[in-house]
Design a protein around this motif. Sequence first.
Motif, mmCIF file in Angstrom:
data_model
loop_
_atom_site.group_PDB
_atom_site.id
_atom_site.type_symbol
_atom_site.label_atom_id
_atom_site.label_comp_id
_atom_site.label_asym_id
_atom_site.label_seq_id
_atom_site.Cartn_x
_atom_site.Cartn_y
_atom_site.Cartn_z
ATOM 1 N N HIS A 112 -56.188 14.836 -3.870
ATOM 2 C CA HIS A 112 -55.342 15.499 -3.272
ATOM 3 C C HIS A 112 -54.541 14.309 -2.693
ATOM 4 O O HIS A 112 -54.408 13.835 -1.821
ATOM 5 N N GLU A 113 -54.346 13.501 -3.883
ATOM 6 C CA GLU A 113 -53.554 11.721 -3.380
ATOM 7 C C GLU A 113 -52.028 12.615 -3.211
ATOM 8 O O GLU A 113 -51.509 12.149 -4.462
ATOM 9 N N ILE A 114 -51.275 12.171 -1.984
ATOM 10 C CA ILE A 114 -49.520 12.467 -2.440
ATOM 11 C C ILE A 114 -49.171 10.691 -2.127
ATOM 12 O O ILE A 114 -49.521 10.355 -1.978
ATOM 13 N N VAL A 115 -48.342 10.967 -3.476
ATOM 14 C CA VAL A 115 -48.108 9.636 -3.800
ATOM 15 C C VAL A 115 -45.958 9.800 -3.228
ATOM 16 O O VAL A 115 -45.104 8.361 -3.385
ATOM 17 N N LEU A 116 -45.698 11.001 -3.520
ATOM 18 C CA LEU A 116 -44.259 11.205 -2.673
ATOM 19 C C LEU A 116 -44.121 12.862 -1.846
ATOM 20 O O LEU A 116 -44.106 13.543 -2.442
ATOM 21 N N GLN A 117 -43.119 11.941 -1.176
ATOM 22 C CA GLN A 117 -43.020 13.677 -0.487
ATOM 23 C C GLN A 117 -41.151 14.140 -0.650
ATOM 24 O O GLN A 117 -40.863 13.405 -0.932
ATOM 25 N N ASN A 118 -41.236 15.395 0.416
ATOM 26 C CA ASN A 118 -40.287 15.594 0.185
ATOM 27 C C ASN A 118 -39.426 16.050 -0.636
ATOM 28 O O ASN A 118 -38.151 15.447 -1.041
ATOM 29 N N VAL A 119 -40.032 16.105 -2.534
ATOM 30 C CA VAL A 119 -39.085 16.747 -3.083
ATOM 31 C C VAL A 119 -39.058 17.994 -3.404
ATOM 32 O O VAL A 119 -40.085 18.347 -3.757
ATOM 33 N N ASP A 120 -37.197 18.163 -3.883
ATOM 34 C CA ASP A 120 -37.598 19.229 -4.608
ATOM 35 C C ASP A 120 -37.529 19.454 -5.817
ATOM 36 O O ASP A 120 -38.590 20.181 -6.250
ATOM 37 N N SER A 121 -37.519 19.014 -6.756
ATOM 38 C CA SER A 121 -37.436 18.804 -8.348
ATOM 39 C C SER A 121 -37.712 17.363 -9.019
ATOM 40 O O SER A 121 -37.346 16.437 -8.767
ATOM 41 N N ILE A 122 -38.702 17.414 -9.710
ATOM 42 C CA ILE A 122 -38.814 16.408 -10.162
ATOM 43 C C ILE A 122 -38.716 16.854 -12.022
ATOM 44 O O ILE A 122 -39.073 17.697 -12.286
ATOM 45 N N ALA A 123 -38.741 16.073 -13.008
ATOM 46 C CA ALA A 123 -37.917 15.950 -14.178
ATOM 47 C C ALA A 123 -38.822 15.138 -15.242
ATOM 48 O O ALA A 123 -38.217 13.420 -14.690
ATOM 49 N N TYR A 124 -39.266 15.145 -16.114
ATOM 50 C CA TYR A 124 -39.435 14.152 -17.017
ATOM 51 C C TYR A 124 -39.533 14.412 -18.795
ATOM 52 O O TYR A 124 -39.475 16.098 -19.215
ATOM 53 N N SER A 125 -38.821 13.251 -18.703
ATOM 54 C CA SER A 125 -38.118 14.104 -20.554
ATOM 55 C C SER A 125 -38.405 12.668 -21.432
ATOM 56 O O SER A 125 -38.833 11.708 -20.883
ATOM 57 N N LEU A 126 -38.739 12.485 -23.169
ATOM 58 C CA LEU A 126 -39.117 11.458 -23.884
ATOM 59 C C LEU A 126 -37.872 10.575 -23.698
ATOM 60 O O LEU A 126 -37.089 11.240 -23.928
ATOM 61 N N HIS A 127 -37.320 9.480 -23.740
ATOM 62 C CA HIS A 127 -36.763 9.233 -24.131
ATOM 63 C C HIS A 127 -37.097 7.446 -25.302
ATOM 64 O O HIS A 127 -38.310 7.415 -25.720
ATOM 65 N N PRO A 128 -36.250 7.410 -25.953
ATOM 66 C CA PRO A 128 -36.763 6.422 -27.676
ATOM 67 C C PRO A 128 -38.086 5.418 -26.669
ATOM 68 O O PRO A 128 -38.714 4.655 -27.844
#
Length: 154
Positions: A112-128
């Motif tokens: 359970h390694e925390i790499v970023l805190q206080n995040v409301d949302s995150i989204a990943y998407s493909l790009h060319p």
Amino acid sequence: MWSINTNLFAYLHLLLSNRGVTLLQSLVALALFMLFIPLTLALLSTYSKATSNQVTTHQESVLFIDQLEKEVRESDTYVLRPREIEMTKNGQRIRYQLYQSRIRRQVNQAGHEIVLQNVDSIAYSLHPKGITIFIQSGTYSASYLLLTKVYFDS
């Protein structure tokens, strides 16, 4: 209107006459000064904290993105999901996912390694050319492009 101006000039003339400044006038001026100093300091302190928090959030986000980009480039494969990215590297499954208000890193579903805190949302998407990541944290929001391959213009 004329009577106000003449009364004001008469009062200013009285204040600026050779009689000097009374103790009462000095105390009133000092009291006003003492009221404005704490208000000014409180406003500056609040502004400074808000600016500092946003700078810290940006620096932490950039550090997270650098770490993730390195790991994605070194991975054999990766899979994107709405709020997580999973990759395989040397037979290990590495997953970055949104957990409560944190981004955590797990290896083989352990840790359970925390790499970023206080995040409301995150989204990943493909790009060319790789992966686009959008991070929202309070008033801070940023979009990053992870280059997963090296492209040369010809």
